[in-house]
Write a protein that holds these residues in place. Structure first.
Motif, short mmCIF file in Angstrom:
data_model
loop_
_atom_site.label_atom_id
_atom_site.label_comp_id
_atom_site.label_asym_id
_atom_site.label_seq_id
_atom_site.Cartn_x
_atom_site.Cartn_y
_atom_site.Cartn_z
N HIS A 140 -2.00 3.60 7.31
CA HIS A 140 -2.98 4.64 6.93
C HIS A 140 -2.63 5.77 7.16
O HIS A 140 -1.66 6.10 7.85
CB HIS A 140 -4.36 4.22 7.64
CG HIS A 140 -4.11 3.95 9.05
ND1 HIS A 140 -4.83 2.83 9.73
CD2 HIS A 140 -3.65 4.85 9.94
CE1 HIS A 140 -4.22 3.17 11.06
NE2 HIS A 140 -3.83 4.20 11.23
N ALA A 141 -3.27 6.57 6.71
CA ALA A 141 -3.10 8.39 6.75
C ALA A 141 -4.48 8.86 7.40
O ALA A 141 -5.51 8.49 6.98
CB ALA A 141 -2.46 8.73 5.38
N GLU A 142 -4.15 10.15 7.99
CA GLU A 142 -5.47 10.76 8.53
C GLU A 142 -6.15 11.49 7.39
O GLU A 142 -5.34 12.08 6.48
CB GLU A 142 -5.06 11.60 9.66
CG GLU A 142 -6.12 12.47 10.44
CD GLU A 142 -5.69 13.19 11.66
OE1 GLU A 142 -6.28 14.24 11.93
OE2 GLU A 142 -4.61 12.92 11.99
N HIS A 143 -7.22 11.48 7.53
CA HIS A 143 -8.10 12.21 6.50
C HIS A 143 -9.59 12.70 7.15
O HIS A 143 -10.31 11.92 7.29
CB HIS A 143 -8.55 11.13 5.28
CG HIS A 143 -9.24 11.91 4.03
ND1 HIS A 143 -10.11 11.16 3.69
CD2 HIS A 143 -9.01 13.07 3.58
CE1 HIS A 143 -10.62 12.07 2.49
NE2 HIS A 143 -9.88 13.32 2.55
N ALA A 182 -10.23 3.08 7.06
CA ALA A 182 -9.50 2.25 8.40
C ALA A 182 -10.82 1.74 9.27
O ALA A 182 -11.82 2.45 9.18
CB ALA A 182 -8.67 3.09 9.07
N GLU A 183 -10.62 1.04 10.21
CA GLU A 183 -11.62 0.19 10.90
C GLU A 183 -12.14 1.34 12.22
O GLU A 183 -12.88 1.17 12.71
CB GLU A 183 -11.14 -0.96 11.57
CG GLU A 183 -10.63 -2.00 10.62
CD GLU A 183 -12.26 -2.47 9.99
OE1 GLU A 183 -13.17 -2.76 10.98
OE2 GLU A 183 -12.30 -2.74 8.73
N GLU A 234 -6.67 3.94 4.23
CA GLU A 234 -5.95 2.77 4.22
C GLU A 234 -5.25 2.98 2.85
O GLU A 234 -5.70 3.52 1.79
CB GLU A 234 -6.80 1.36 3.97
CG GLU A 234 -7.32 0.99 5.00
CD GLU A 234 -6.57 0.60 6.61
OE1 GLU A 234 -5.18 -0.08 6.08
OE2 GLU A 234 -6.99 1.14 7.42
N HIS A 235 -3.64 2.78 2.92
CA HIS A 235 -2.80 3.01 1.83
C HIS A 235 -2.23 1.56 1.60
O HIS A 235 -1.65 1.07 2.45
CB HIS A 235 -1.79 4.15 2.01
CG HIS A 235 -2.66 5.33 2.11
ND1 HIS A 235 -1.76 6.64 2.28
CD2 HIS A 235 -3.73 5.87 1.93
CE1 HIS A 235 -2.57 7.31 2.04
NE2 HIS A 235 -3.60 7.26 1.93
N HIS A 250 2.40 13.40 2.52
CA HIS A 250 1.88 13.22 3.84
C HIS A 250 2.54 12.05 4.63
O HIS A 250 3.57 11.37 3.99
CB HIS A 250 0.26 12.85 3.68
CG HIS A 250 0.19 11.36 3.05
ND1 HIS A 250 0.17 11.44 1.70
CD2 HIS A 250 -0.18 10.16 3.42
CE1 HIS A 250 -0.03 10.02 1.22
NE2 HIS A 250 -0.19 9.26 2.21
N VAL A 251 2.24 11.71 5.84
CA VAL A 251 2.67 10.62 6.45
C VAL A 251 1.81 9.53 6.58
O VAL A 251 0.51 9.79 7.16
CB VAL A 251 3.33 11.11 8.15
CG1 VAL A 251 3.72 9.89 8.70
CG2 VAL A 251 4.17 12.27 7.70
#
Length: 97
Positions: free
Chosen positions: A40-43, A7-8, A49-50, A30-31
């Motif tokens: 998007h999801a934290e990584h 993500a940005e 981005e999903h 995950h959420v």
């Protein structure tokens, strides 16, 4: 299918979670968070981005009372939470929200 682009913004710039102001959607183990037209999801220190699930038509599934999906008031219409995404009926299809 998941898109693993980054993500940005970083987690340091905005931390998603309870009361962050963005819609949370369960996505497998995950959420995802719906944010500025993307999800998007934290990584680690960033967000991945999903992709949103594929669109389907009203003929394939008609949302409404007792359809089995959570209804969420969204301005002048109702969105339905369905397979990890959120959409509203628009003619013969659903618009992703």
């Amino acid at each position: 299918m998941m898109n693993h682009e980054h993500a940005e913004h970083t987690v340091a710039e905005h931390k998603h979670g309870e009361n962050c102001g963005h819609e949370a959607v369960q996505h497998g183990d995950h959420v995802d968070y719906l944010h500025d037209g993307h999800r998007h999801a934290e990584h680690g220190d960033h967000y991945d981005e999903h992709d949103a699930p594929a669109e389907h038509t009203v003929a394939e599934h008609k949302h409404g009372e007792n359809c089995g999906h959570e209804a969420v008031q969204h301005g002048d219409h109702v969105d339905y939470l369905h397979d990890g995404h959120r959409h509203a009926e628009h003619g013969d299809h659903y618009d992703e929200h």
